[in-house]
Design an enzyme around this catalytic site. Structure first.
Site, PDB file in Angstrom:
ATOM      1  N   THR A 129       2.292  -3.610  10.231  1.00  0.00           N
ATOM      2  CA  THR A 129       1.261  -2.571  10.283  1.00  0.00           C
ATOM      3  C   THR A 129      -0.131  -3.162  10.139  1.00  0.00           C
ATOM      4  O   THR A 129      -0.313  -4.224   9.534  1.00  0.00           O
ATOM      5  CB  THR A 129       1.490  -1.555   9.152  1.00  0.00           C
ATOM      6  OG1 THR A 129       0.383  -0.650   9.074  1.00  0.00           O
ATOM      7  CG2 THR A 129       1.618  -2.255   7.799  1.00  0.00           C
ATOM      8  N   ASP A 130      -1.123  -2.443  10.652  1.00  0.00           N
ATOM      9  CA  ASP A 130      -2.512  -2.869  10.461  1.00  0.00           C
ATOM     10  C   ASP A 130      -2.969  -2.648   9.024  1.00  0.00           C
ATOM     11  O   ASP A 130      -4.004  -3.180   8.608  1.00  0.00           O
ATOM     12  CB  ASP A 130      -3.447  -2.142  11.431  1.00  0.00           C
ATOM     13  CG  ASP A 130      -3.436  -0.633  11.282  1.00  0.00           C
ATOM     14  OD1 ASP A 130      -2.612  -0.090  10.518  1.00  0.00           O
ATOM     15  OD2 ASP A 130      -4.255   0.032  11.958  1.00  0.00           O
ATOM     16  N   GLU A 131      -2.199  -1.892   8.243  1.00  0.00           N
ATOM     17  CA  GLU A 131      -2.601  -1.601   6.874  1.00  0.00           C
ATOM     18  C   GLU A 131      -2.588  -2.827   5.969  1.00  0.00           C
ATOM     19  O   GLU A 131      -3.162  -2.808   4.879  1.00  0.00           O
ATOM     20  CB  GLU A 131      -1.730  -0.490   6.286  1.00  0.00           C
ATOM     21  CG  GLU A 131      -1.897   0.839   7.009  1.00  0.00           C
ATOM     22  CD  GLU A 131      -1.193   1.985   6.322  1.00  0.00           C
ATOM     23  OE1 GLU A 131      -1.181   2.021   5.074  1.00  0.00           O
ATOM     24  OE2 GLU A 131      -0.649   2.856   7.031  1.00  0.00           O
ATOM     25  N   TYR A 155       2.845   0.452  -0.284  1.00  0.00           N
ATOM     26  CA  TYR A 155       3.444   0.301   1.048  1.00  0.00           C
ATOM     27  C   TYR A 155       2.855  -0.897   1.785  1.00  0.00           C
ATOM     28  O   TYR A 155       3.597  -1.776   2.244  1.00  0.00           O
ATOM     29  CB  TYR A 155       3.222   1.567   1.883  1.00  0.00           C
ATOM     30  CG  TYR A 155       3.399   1.320   3.362  1.00  0.00           C
ATOM     31  CD1 TYR A 155       4.628   0.930   3.881  1.00  0.00           C
ATOM     32  CD2 TYR A 155       2.323   1.435   4.256  1.00  0.00           C
ATOM     33  CE1 TYR A 155       4.796   0.673   5.246  1.00  0.00           C
ATOM     34  CE2 TYR A 155       2.476   1.185   5.605  1.00  0.00           C
ATOM     35  CZ  TYR A 155       3.710   0.795   6.095  1.00  0.00           C
ATOM     36  OH  TYR A 155       3.866   0.532   7.434  1.00  0.00           O
ATOM     37  N   LYS A 159       4.564  -4.565   2.965  1.00  0.00           N
ATOM     38  CA  LYS A 159       4.578  -5.053   4.344  1.00  0.00           C
ATOM     39  C   LYS A 159       3.853  -6.391   4.447  1.00  0.00           C
ATOM     40  O   LYS A 159       4.280  -7.279   5.202  1.00  0.00           O
ATOM     41  CB  LYS A 159       3.942  -4.028   5.282  1.00  0.00           C
ATOM     42  CG  LYS A 159       4.766  -2.767   5.489  1.00  0.00           C
ATOM     43  CD  LYS A 159       6.133  -3.055   6.117  1.00  0.00           C
ATOM     44  CE  LYS A 159       6.028  -3.493   7.561  1.00  0.00           C
ATOM     45  NZ  LYS A 159       7.367  -3.676   8.190  1.00  0.00           N
TER      46      LYS A 159
END
Length: 328
Positions: A129-131, A155, A159
């Site tokens: 994810t870009d998060e 979260y 990741k």
């Protein structure tokens, strides 16, 4: 074992995974495509069970946190390649139960990596994810593949940790591993807890549409089928050890997105005045201001471009969910 590709796609009954495995089973009839999913509340087997009529599709209900079952599965089938999507992904849930996210996203990924290292000879494609990059100010340049990691939630931290594990296995053990970091996906098959389905369910049921804070938070919205096309291209064409960001250059604030959806629902006669349902609620803890990623590397090296028009895709997405809600 034959030279036929035996690809394990984890998280096959989730949002992105269900689209990806349908695409692969159809496009590559000479591949053996194995789907793996624990089938949590966020999974929907109805989108993949239809694949059982295909001779090249196989399903395994296994928890990736269960190391013994994962090792046994690899020992039995000797998968050549893995496309790893299985993960807990809802930020709010990670705030309430960080341990679950650590167990699935970190230890689960480690279990898959160890099994792959022992039994597989092909490619390990890790979907992230870009998060992991954290958030941006509204005037900042978009993140690139070289941006430092700065996760904000349990979260995104889980990741980020899984990304680091994959890179470490590439460097330490020499496995052929690649990582892709995508922006926010939208489209059919997404669980009701996610932002766009929540908005649509609220409109359909004439309930308040909850928007965190002022709604000024910005996300880059990527249609799920554009994401699938990118994953297919990267899996087959990229060099070992590469990382690619996958975004659509489609930054929209949460409030603006809700207004777009409301106006389309008004046009489609789903609700007489959807905008009146907009309701601002207390902001999420640690809510990231803005996500934006630069996909120029993918576009220049592999000639990928998003092909789905946002206005058309969001309209079709609305139609899909309204049809789904009408059957409940």
């Amino acid at each position: 074992m034959s030279n036929v590709k035996r690809i394990l796609i984890t998280g096959e009954s989730g949002f992105i995974g269900s689209h990806l495995i349908n695409y692969f089973v159809s496009k590559y009839p000479d591949y053996q495509i194995h789907g793996l999913d624990i089938l949590t509340y966020a999974s929907d087997r109805t989108h993949t069970k239809i694949l059982e009529k295909n001779k090249n599709y196989f399903f395994h209900q296994i928890d990736i946190f269960n190391r013994k079952e994962i090792i046994n599965l690899f020992a039995q089938y000797s998968f050549t390649d893995v496309i790893h999507l299985a993960a807990e992904s809802h930020v709010d849930n990670s705030i309430n139960n960080p341990l679950l996210f650590a167990n699935t996203n970190i230890i689960g990924t480690l279990n898959i990596l160890d099994a792959f290292k022992t039994y597989s000879v092909g490619r390990f494609h890790h979907i992230s994810t870009d998060e992991v990059y954290g958030d941006l100010n509204f005037s900042d340049l978009a993140f690139t593949e070289n941006s430092p990691y700065n996760p904000s939630s349990p979260y995104s931290a889980s990741k980020a940790a899984s990304d680091h594990l994959v890179r470490s296995y590439h460097r330490t053990y020499g496995i052929d591993a690649i990582i892709t970091n995508c922006s926010n996906n939208y489209g059919p098959h997404q669980h009701i807890e996610k932002f766009i389905p929540t908005v649509l369910a609220s409109i359909y049921n004439n309930q308040k549409i909850p928007i965190y804070g002022s709604g000024s938070n910005i996300r880059d919205w990527l249609y799920v089928l554009d994401h699938v096309l990118a994953l297919d291209l990267i899996f087959h064409k990229s060099s070992p050890g590469k990382t690619y960001n996958i975004g659509a250059d489609n930054e929209i604030s949460n409030l603006n997105l809700v207004e777009i959806i409301c106006d389309l629902c008004l046009e489609k006669k789903i609700h007489p005045n959807p905008r009146k349902l907009i309701s601002f609620v207390s902001d999420r803890l640690g809510h990231d201001r803005r996500y934006a990623i630069e996909s120029q590397l993918l576009r220049s090296e592999l000639n990928w471009m998003p092909i789905y028009n946002f206005n058309n895709a969001i309209s079709e997405t609305i139609d899909w969910y309204i049809k789904k809600f009408s059957k409940i």
